[in-house]
Structure formats: structure tokens, C-alpha cells
Motif scaffolding. Sequence first.
Motif: not given
Length: 579
Positions: A194-204, A215-221
Motif C-alpha cells: 500500500i503506497i500513499n504519496d499524500t495525493e493518492q493511494t495505490l494497492l498492489y 479520490a485524490r488529495d489523500i494525506a496521512g492516517i
Amino acid sequence: MQHERMMQIPQRQRPVRALAHWRFAADRVKSGSIQAGSLVIEDVSGSGNLIESVVVHHESKGQTCLPLSWTNSAHGEEGLVFYNDRIRSARGCYFQTVKDAPINRERFEQGYTIEAIVRLPQPFHEDRHSWMGVMTRQGRGADIGRKGENELLATLSVSNCKEYQWVCHPMNRDTSVTNWSRYLKADEWHHVVIINDTEQTLLYVNGICDYNSPARDIAGIAEVEGRGWNIGASEWGGRLDKLFSGAIREIRIAGEPLVRADWLIDSKPQQVLQGTNERIVLLNGEDNYNFAFIPDPQKLVYLNPEMFTAQVEWTAQHHGKARIAMTAVLGDIVDHSEALDEWERSSKAIDIMDQCRIPYMMTAGNHDYDADDTYLRYYGPERFAHKDYYKGCSPSRYSSYGVIEAGSYFYVWLMVDMKHLLHDMSWCKGVLGQHRHLPTILVSHDILYAERDGERRIPHDSENGTIIWEELVAPNNQVFMTVNGHYDGAVHRIRRNECGKEVIQLLINYQDSYRGGNGWMRLAEFDERANRISFRTFSPWVERLAECAAPAYPDFRFLTGPYDCFQLPFQFQERFNLE
């Protein structure tokens, strides 16, 4: 779907800075043992994030041994097996971070990478294993004023369909966002990233990115003060919920997005699809024409709508060049009948064919029905009434038929609704009775399914399929082909009707494959001069990807497996001599 190249992950300038790293191996035990009933596993990152075992569901006084075991490491497959089964045992176990663990306070405001190497149990029982947690942040959105009474702060869980799902409440949003994997096989190791760059999250999973939240603009947990993380357990409503069954080998958390080269292992997917990216030229002679079948687009419309749009756009653009005489959508146009955004997305894509005046027919699938008949509002007779090839609908308004000219013949397309099959039966028989001299293709969502026997696939009639064969196909010699989706996979067979004539039957459905089908659709090329029908499985989406870069597995333009690409001899004049 957002592809990896769309996420701006920085190139590695320094070693990976792991915030926490747990290796589930006997030599990483800080204290305790399985036999003693307590276990503390060290954090090999050196950050002090110890995890300790927690026992639940005590079944008898004096029992201490944890329902865990170490995997056999003889082949390098170290890991910890969890035997959490509420039906067979009243005793369970999971781990949680210790109270003062630094990871408990981490908000991941600079992004993150979470990796887990996991194996699901075999057999996988939906009732016992669905929604079990691999890793969950304790607490709920309601605890910090977020929407959703029971919304989890963050969890990597396993759905009832053997999908991995990452649900997370970011620091900068009021609601959670979700990522999904495709359906996966049990009893094999999965490397989940699971990778998040504070803009989007990708799951491999094993190097493949299937679905991601739009959704975009995804920052932090988001975090709740004083709460930590569970390993091997999910929560719901702020309480412990499903315990994990299966094996966990390793979990690592980094406070930044990592490039693929810095992942724990080189995640290369096991190649289970056969395909090619060489161009295959479709015949476009005067005696050649294609029928196109778009199988169950539900996952594409729901999560990867650009792929469904690519299918429709390609069909519209190549209607003349590739001589595509008719396109049929095989049902399940949406994944959730209550989600109006899915209906709108699908309708907007289908409208491309309307605007270009491309002949197409549709049938509903089980995901398309609801109490409000939303399917009819979007794809009922009114949408087709002005089309000259469209000839009418059944009393339920769900079944329909059309007549199209292609090559030397006029073809009837009979779309038989699965839910209203018995209600529409008399009408369907009437259509067939009125067109006994026209070759007919019958499409319904539910006819054939396939069982696997090693590499072989064995077709069988479903309950609906048996009724369709006995009532509509076998007695009506003009029906020379049936096509359906609904069931996973692709298979075909040739069966003889009551006149001893051949009927081609096709199951086409790629929704459970990579990325919900990766845009694959079926083309049936009719070659009257050569007396054959060629079937090919093609992805306009991969064709579009190839314009930017050389596609790699599983991005094949054409699937070449024996159930995806094949030819059948077909004596047109003899078979269509319907006097």
C-alpha cells in the motif's frame, strides 16, 4: 485505475527508513513462547515497536498454548500461522503494539508504504474468514468526529470474496477512502503493498495494481490518542471484530512512498494468462464481419470506468473499419444497483454508441436489479425505440430483440432476461416462431458455467441455462449461438439441437481477472468465404496504454489461451438453410 506511473514517487536517495518492521519468525521473538501462552515479537527496524500477543475466547481454565504455529522454514517460507476459528475453537489470538510504541502516534503526513506478506487459509470459508483483519489501527472515525458511526481508522482486511481491501481515514478528509485487489487464490503467499504519496493511494498484490479509490488529495492516517495497532484482527464499532486465519510472514511500514526497487521482495506476478501484444489484423473483406461482446462491465464501471469507456469508444471508432455489425453487453452493467453514480457512468459511456449510431443490444444481470427498476430507467425500451434494428420488448420490458444485416444474412439478436425468464418465456417463443428463417444469436446473463479440471474447463448448464436450452434453443433450429456472462471465466462448447444441428455456446466473463477484466472483450469474426468463425479476446484499454509505453504482464492486447482465442469451422450455407 490509477497506474504506477501516475504517482510521483521520488527516486531513492537513501536507505529505506522503516518506522516499524516485524518478521514473524522464531528467531525474532523478544520474549515468551507459543507454548507458554504469550509472545512478544521484536521490531527489527530498531524503532521500539514491539508487538505482544493477546488471547481472546478462553475455552478452558489452565490452557495456555496459543492457537499459533511457526511455518516450515526449510524452503525459506518462514512465518506465523494463525488458527483463529470461532466455530471449531473458542480460543483465539492476535497481536497489538505495546502501549508506548512510537508507531501508535504516527500520522504519516509525508506519505507511507505498508507491506505485508500474507497467506490466506485453504479452504477459505466465507462465513468464517470474511472481513478478517491483517492489520488495523485501533479506534473509529466517530471517536474523532468523522462521518460514519463505525468507520475504521485504517485496516487491511480480507473480504468475503478473497479480496484485500485497504480502508483508511486520511488526516485531511471527513470520510474514509478504500482500495481493492482482485479476487485471489487462497493458500499461496501474497505480497501486499500500500503506497500513499499524500495525493493518492495505490494497492498492489504480487506486483499488480488492480483497483483504487478515485479520490485524490489523500494525506496521512487519522489516529486516536492512546490507541495502537492490531496485527491479525479487525475492529468494528470500536470493538474487536474478526480475527485473522492464515499465515503472516512479514510486515513493514515506511513513512514515505517507496519505489518498487525498495520493496521487501521483487514482486513479480505468477503468469497465469497467455497473451500477446503483437498486432492482429481483423479481416475486413466484403464477406467478413464482426460481432462484439462486452462481458460484465460491473467492476470496470465501479472502479476502473476508463476501461469500459475505452471498450465503447473503440467499438464506435472501428464500427466501419473492423466491420462490427453488432455489439452486445452481457449484463451486470453496474456493480451496485443502488449507486446512481455507477448508472450515470455506464450510461455516459454507452451514449457514445448512441451518438455514433452504432448498433448495440443489452441484457440485465443480477447486479442490475432493484425495487425501482433502475435498469429500465437507463436501458429500457425507450432508449432503443428510435433505432431501426430494434424490434420490440417483452411484457416485463427487460427482454428484447433486434434484427441486423451482416454479410449475406439478417441476424436476429434475442436478449433473454435472466430474472424474468419464465415470465417472458411465451414472448420469447413468439419471437422465435415469427423468425424461423433467420439465424439467431440468443444472449442471456445466465446460461453456462465452467468447472476446472486442472488446465481443462468443463462447461455445464446452469438452472436457467437448462430451461433456455430445453425451451428456446433445442426446439428452434435457427438459434445457432448462445452467449452469457455472470460466471467467472471463459469456456465454449458445441452442442446439437433437436434437428441435429450444431449450436455454439459461449461463456465470456473476465471480471474476476486482473483489474476487473482489464478491458478485455470478445470479437467473433465471421468469415463466410472460409467457412469459419474466429474468436479473439481483445483489450482496447491495453491498446491505448501501448501508445504511451510498451505494456507488460498482465497488459496484453490479445489473450491467446485456448478459451480466449480459437477458431471453429462453420458451414454458413448449410447451417443457415432454415427452410
